[in-house]
Design an enzyme around this catalytic site. Structure first.
Site, PDB file in Angstrom:
ATOM      1  N   SER A   1       0.830  -1.215   0.000  1.00 54.14           N
ATOM      2  CA  SER A   1       0.000   0.000   0.000  1.00 54.14           C
ATOM      3  C   SER A   1       0.857   1.254   0.000  1.00 54.14           C
ATOM      4  O   SER A   1       1.954   1.269   0.576  1.00 54.14           O
ATOM      5  CB  SER A   1      -0.867  -0.018   1.256  1.00 54.14           C
ATOM      6  OG  SER A   1      -1.511   1.212   1.413  1.00 54.14           O
TER       7      SER A   1
ATOM      8  N   TYR B   1      -2.003   0.141  10.119  1.00 48.79           N
ATOM      9  CA  TYR B   1      -2.261  -0.536   8.844  1.00 48.79           C
ATOM     10  C   TYR B   1      -1.048  -0.411   7.921  1.00 48.79           C
ATOM     11  O   TYR B   1      -0.574  -1.388   7.343  1.00 48.79           O
ATOM     12  CB  TYR B   1      -3.504   0.067   8.177  1.00 48.79           C
ATOM     13  CG  TYR B   1      -3.644  -0.361   6.739  1.00 48.79           C
ATOM     14  CD1 TYR B   1      -3.984  -1.666   6.417  1.00 48.79           C
ATOM     15  CD2 TYR B   1      -3.391   0.534   5.701  1.00 48.79           C
ATOM     16  CE1 TYR B   1      -4.072  -2.070   5.095  1.00 48.79           C
ATOM     17  CE2 TYR B   1      -3.479   0.142   4.380  1.00 48.79           C
ATOM     18  CZ  TYR B   1      -3.819  -1.164   4.083  1.00 48.79           C
ATOM     19  OH  TYR B   1      -3.886  -1.561   2.774  1.00 48.79           O
TER      20      TYR B   1
ATOM     21  N   LYS C   1       1.704  -3.439   6.372  1.00 50.49           N
ATOM     22  CA  LYS C   1       2.112  -3.645   4.973  1.00 50.49           C
ATOM     23  C   LYS C   1       3.626  -3.507   4.831  1.00 50.49           C
ATOM     24  O   LYS C   1       4.259  -4.265   4.090  1.00 50.49           O
ATOM     25  CB  LYS C   1       1.381  -2.651   4.065  1.00 50.49           C
ATOM     26  CG  LYS C   1      -0.122  -2.884   3.999  1.00 50.49           C
ATOM     27  CD  LYS C   1      -0.424  -4.189   3.276  1.00 50.49           C
ATOM     28  CE  LYS C   1      -1.904  -4.491   3.207  1.00 50.49           C
ATOM     29  NZ  LYS C   1      -2.189  -5.777   2.525  1.00 50.49           N
TER      30      LYS C   1
HETATM   31  N1  UFG Z   1     -12.890  10.458   3.901  1.00 54.67           N
HETATM   32  C1  UFG Z   1     -13.804  11.411   4.305  1.00 54.67           C
HETATM   33  N2  UFG Z   1     -15.027  11.000   4.672  1.00 54.67           N
HETATM   34  C2  UFG Z   1     -15.421   9.692   4.660  1.00 54.67           C
HETATM   35  C3  UFG Z   1     -14.481   8.715   4.222  1.00 54.67           C
HETATM   36  C4  UFG Z   1     -13.218   9.146   3.874  1.00 54.67           C
HETATM   37  O1  UFG Z   1     -13.487  12.606   4.350  1.00 54.67           O
HETATM   38  O2  UFG Z   1     -16.563   9.382   5.012  1.00 54.67           O
HETATM   39  C5  UFG Z   1     -11.558  10.894   3.484  1.00 54.67           C
HETATM   40  C6  UFG Z   1     -10.457  10.322   4.327  1.00 54.67           C
HETATM   41  O3  UFG Z   1     -10.212  11.096   5.473  1.00 54.67           O
HETATM   42  C7  UFG Z   1      -9.300  10.316   3.336  1.00 54.67           C
HETATM   43  C8  UFG Z   1      -9.968  10.119   1.989  1.00 54.67           C
HETATM   44  O4  UFG Z   1     -11.338  10.433   2.181  1.00 54.67           O
HETATM   45  O5  UFG Z   1      -8.686  11.561   3.337  1.00 54.67           O
HETATM   46  C9  UFG Z   1      -9.859   8.699   1.477  1.00 54.67           C
HETATM   47  O6  UFG Z   1     -10.271   7.832   2.525  1.00 54.67           O
HETATM   48  P1  UFG Z   1     -10.603   6.303   2.283  1.00 54.67           P
HETATM   49  O7  UFG Z   1     -11.068   5.761   3.589  1.00 54.67           O
HETATM   50  O8  UFG Z   1     -11.466   6.142   1.094  1.00 54.67           O
HETATM   51  O9  UFG Z   1      -9.187   5.702   1.872  1.00 54.67           O
HETATM   52  P2  UFG Z   1      -7.801   5.765   2.657  1.00 54.67           P
HETATM   53  O10 UFG Z   1      -6.953   6.736   1.893  1.00 54.67           O
HETATM   54  O11 UFG Z   1      -7.942   5.995   4.107  1.00 54.67           O
HETATM   55  O12 UFG Z   1      -7.315   4.268   2.560  1.00 54.67           O
HETATM   56  C10 UFG Z   1      -7.384   3.578   1.370  1.00 54.67           C
HETATM   57  C11 UFG Z   1      -7.420   2.076   1.627  1.00 54.67           C
HETATM   58  C12 UFG Z   1      -6.128   1.605   2.166  1.00 54.67           C
HETATM   59  C13 UFG Z   1      -5.010   2.116   1.328  1.00 54.67           C
HETATM   60  C14 UFG Z   1      -5.075   3.605   1.257  1.00 54.67           C
HETATM   61  C15 UFG Z   1      -3.979   4.250   0.488  1.00 54.67           C
HETATM   62  O13 UFG Z   1      -8.440   1.772   2.551  1.00 54.67           O
HETATM   63  O14 UFG Z   1      -6.121   0.217   2.158  1.00 54.67           O
HETATM   64  O15 UFG Z   1      -6.277   3.930   0.633  1.00 54.67           O
HETATM   65  O16 UFG Z   1      -4.167   5.646   0.578  1.00 54.67           O
HETATM   66  F1  UFG Z   1      -3.825   1.777   1.861  1.00 54.67           F
END
Ligand code: UFG
Length: 346
Positions: free
Chosen positions: A128, A154, A158
């Site tokens: 990741s 997390y 990885k």
């Molecule tokens: N976000 C919001 N509101 C929500 C959900 C998410 O503002 O309801 C924001 C988060 O704070 C973040 C962005 O949207 O800034 C993306 O969040 P996601 O939860 O969609 O994805 P993440 O970036 O946290 O994580 C995902 C995968 C991981 C991977 C990662 C790499 O879940 O497995 O991308 O960036 F490693």
């Protein structure tokens, strides 16, 4: 090649199975169905009765995994099975280390003992971009040689797995029994297969695009932006959203390109970053619904801005994202969720 796909009943794993089956490979999907679904396994079995098997098991169950590897004469492993929520990993790190590392070591031990002690030939690991944490400013977009300093448990699971796999590959090389190891560091995966058979169904759902789609479809009253005071142009986090079908193509290329004795890491992302607000605008455009959005505090563990420098994967694997229009990515996700308002039936 005959391939074990761990986490095969999950979102990305099921899309990988579908693509590999279409390409004519023999596939065994292994999943404990904790967050994966039986329905996509039944769909794939129905479409490919001769070349697909589903095994309901924990990937850390060494004896059962070894039996599966030997019984089906598998030589290649794509290891998708893992917990993958950044925020959840901050709340329950031990669960993440147990699942993503301890269980994976059981899988590796089985892989090592298979084929009469020769071990498997190829391992493709789902790593990741979370392993990079917050890259220094001069490393955005992020190249593979960027220092890896995760900001969440997390991300550490990885990164530790990358080290464990490299040590294992090294030991195999020392025994003149080399393995081909590829580590694919995904950016944010989104979209769904374009036949409409497979999609993204998580419980709980925390990923930005499906959460926003659920708000647009009225499945939730509103949604929140986690953090509007980041040092980015509009104050929200920036991510690189790669379509799941492009991601799966990277796996196929990696599997066929990495040679015995090679250890390679590739970033998989389109090379363009979108802020949270830009993604929400795309969901509003695609759905035609002006759903309610609240500003909320930052979510623990979130990196500020992560998007890929795709130079290496383009040059070495000849991979390039085909679907780069964010509205297209969102539309694929939207169409599946709209057609499956309660997700998979099982
Ligand atoms: N976000 C919001 N509101 C929500 C959900 C998410 O503002 O309801 C924001 C988060 O704070 C973040 C962005 O949207 O800034 C993306 O969040 P996601 O939860 O969609 O994805 P993440 O970036 O946290 O994580 C995902 C995968 C991981 C991977 C990662 C790499 O879940 O497995 O991308 O960036 F490693």
């Amino acid at each position: 090649m005959r391939i074990l796909v761990t986490g095969g009943a999950g979102y990305i794993g099921s899309h990988a199975c579908q693509r590999l089956l279409r390409d004519g490979y023999h596939i065994v999907a292994l999943d404990n169905l904790h967050r994966g679904h039986r329905e996509p396994m039944e769909i794939l079995k129905g479409a490919h009765p001769e070349s697909f098997e589903f095994v309901h098991a924990d990937l850390g169950d060494q004896s059962q995994v070894l039996q599966v590897l030997d019984e089906h004469e598998l030589d290649t492993v794509m290891h998708f099975g893992a917990l993958a929520y950044v925020g959840e990993s901050v709340e329950d790190p031990l669960w993440y280390y147990q699942n993503n590392i301890a269980q994976a070591i059981g899988l590796l031990q089985a892989c090592d003992q298979s084929r009469g002690g020769k071990g498997i030939e190829r391992f493709i690991f789902s790593s990741s971009c979370a392993t990079y944490g917050d890259p220094p400013d001069d490393m955005i977009p992020v190249p593979e040689h960027c220092p890896q300093n995760p900001t969440s448990p997390y991300g550490y699971t990885k990164l530790h797995m990358e080290h464990i796999l490299k040590d294992y590959a090294n030991s195999r090389a020392m025994k003149n029994n080399p393995i081909a190891l590829t580590m694919l560091r995904y950016f944010n995966v989104a979209g769904s297969d374009r036949t409409g058979m497979l999609g993204e169904d998580h419980e709980p759902e925390t990923h930005l695009i499906p959460v926003a789609i659920n708000a647009a479809l009225g499945k939730r009253e509103s949604m929140s932006i986690f953090g509007t005071d980041y040092p980015t142009p509009d104050g929200t986090n920036i991510r690189d959203y790669v379509h799941v079908e492009d991601l799966v193509s990277a796996h196929v290329l990696a599997m066929n390109s990495t040679k015995q004795g090679e250890v390679e890491a590739f970033n998989v992302g389109i090379g363009k970053g979108y802020s949270v607000r830009e993604i929400l605008d795309a969901v509003k455009r695609v759905s035609g619904v002006d759903f309610t959005i609240h500003d909320a505090p930052r979510r623990a563990g979130d990196a500020i801005a992560l998007y890929n420098d795709p130079t290496k994967i383009k040059a070495k694997l000849g991979w390039d994202a085909k679907i780069t229009d964010i509205d297209e990515v969102v539309k694929d996700a939207f169409d599946w969720i709209k057609a499956h308002p309660n997700g998979y039936a099982s």
